[in-house]
Design a protein around this motif. Structure first.
Motif, short mmCIF file in Angstrom:
data_model
loop_
_atom_site.label_atom_id
_atom_site.label_comp_id
_atom_site.label_asym_id
_atom_site.label_seq_id
_atom_site.Cartn_x
_atom_site.Cartn_y
_atom_site.Cartn_z
N PRO A 1 0.83 -1.20 0.00
CA PRO A 1 0.00 0.00 0.00
C PRO A 1 0.87 1.26 0.00
CG PRO A 1 -0.19 -1.16 2.12
CD PRO A 1 0.72 -1.97 1.25
N LEU A 2 0.39 2.29 -0.67
CA LEU A 2 1.06 3.59 -0.66
C LEU A 2 0.55 4.39 0.53
CD1 LEU A 2 1.51 2.69 -3.65
CD2 LEU A 2 1.44 5.11 -4.20
N TYR A 3 1.41 5.22 1.08
CA TYR A 3 0.96 6.16 2.10
C TYR A 3 0.06 7.19 1.44
CZ TYR A 3 4.13 4.63 5.81
OH TYR A 3 4.76 3.91 6.79
N GLU A 4 -0.97 7.56 2.15
CA GLU A 4 -1.87 8.63 1.72
C GLU A 4 -1.72 9.77 2.73
OE1 GLU A 4 -3.27 8.42 -1.12
OE2 GLU A 4 -3.40 6.27 -1.50
N MET A 5 -2.13 10.97 2.37
CA MET A 5 -2.01 12.12 3.28
C MET A 5 -2.70 11.83 4.62
SD MET A 5 0.05 14.22 2.07
CE MET A 5 -0.16 15.51 3.28
N PHE B 1 -0.70 10.58 7.57
CA PHE B 1 0.19 11.51 8.27
C PHE B 1 -0.58 12.50 9.13
CE2 PHE B 1 2.48 10.16 4.47
CZ PHE B 1 3.64 9.66 5.05
N ALA B 2 -1.89 12.36 9.24
CA ALA B 2 -2.71 13.33 9.95
C ALA B 2 -2.24 13.54 11.39
CB ALA B 2 -4.17 12.92 9.92
N GLY B 3 -1.93 12.46 12.10
CA GLY B 3 -1.49 12.58 13.49
C GLY B 3 -0.16 13.29 13.62
N ALA B 4 0.76 13.03 12.71
CA ALA B 4 2.08 13.66 12.75
C ALA B 4 2.00 15.15 12.42
CB ALA B 4 3.03 12.96 11.78
#
Length: 124
Positions: free
Chosen positions: A111-115, A118-121
């Motif tokens: 799977p690719l990372y999606e935006m 990264f919401a928590g970071a």
């Protein structure tokens, strides 16, 4: 969900042996099915690692290495980028894929990372 589908290299693909016409035809038909289903975002084959370069990073230092690279089974010979609803759908499609190499081969799905990942970071 977007996934990267990685076709692992083999001794033949690293030697630059081109696929047979039958295999090219079968893969073309499979790619057509992926496109018709609206899943295929991109897909390409890669030249052997002998034509590639690697750049190693260590702080500000960059070290360039010329191919070929060892561990053929860990190299990538080609890829697809797919838009699927979940990993199960990606797995179902890979199971339908013609064997991408003349002999034993392996395909990896990641799977690719999606935006949203990264919401928590980004909130901190």
């Amino acid at each position: 969900m977007r996934v990267m589908v990685l076709v692992k290299a083999t001794t033949d693909s690293e030697a630059g042996i081109m696929p047979s016409l039958d295999l090219l035809t079968a893969m073309g038909a499979f790619n057509g099915e992926l496109a018709k289903a609206g899943i295929l975002l991109a897909g390409e084959g890669l030249h052997p690692s002998a034509k590639g370069k690697r750049v190693a990073f260590d702080g500000a230092t960059r070290t360039v290495s010329d191919g070929p690279f060892a561990a053929t089974g860990e190299l990538v010979a080609g890829f697809w980028l797919w838009q699927v609803k979940d990993m199960e759908e990606a797995l179902d499609w890979v199971k339908r894929c013609p064997n991408p190499m003349p002999g034993p081969s392996e395909i990896e799905i990641r799977p690719l990372y999606e935006m949203s990942d990264f919401a928590g970071a980004m909130a901190g």
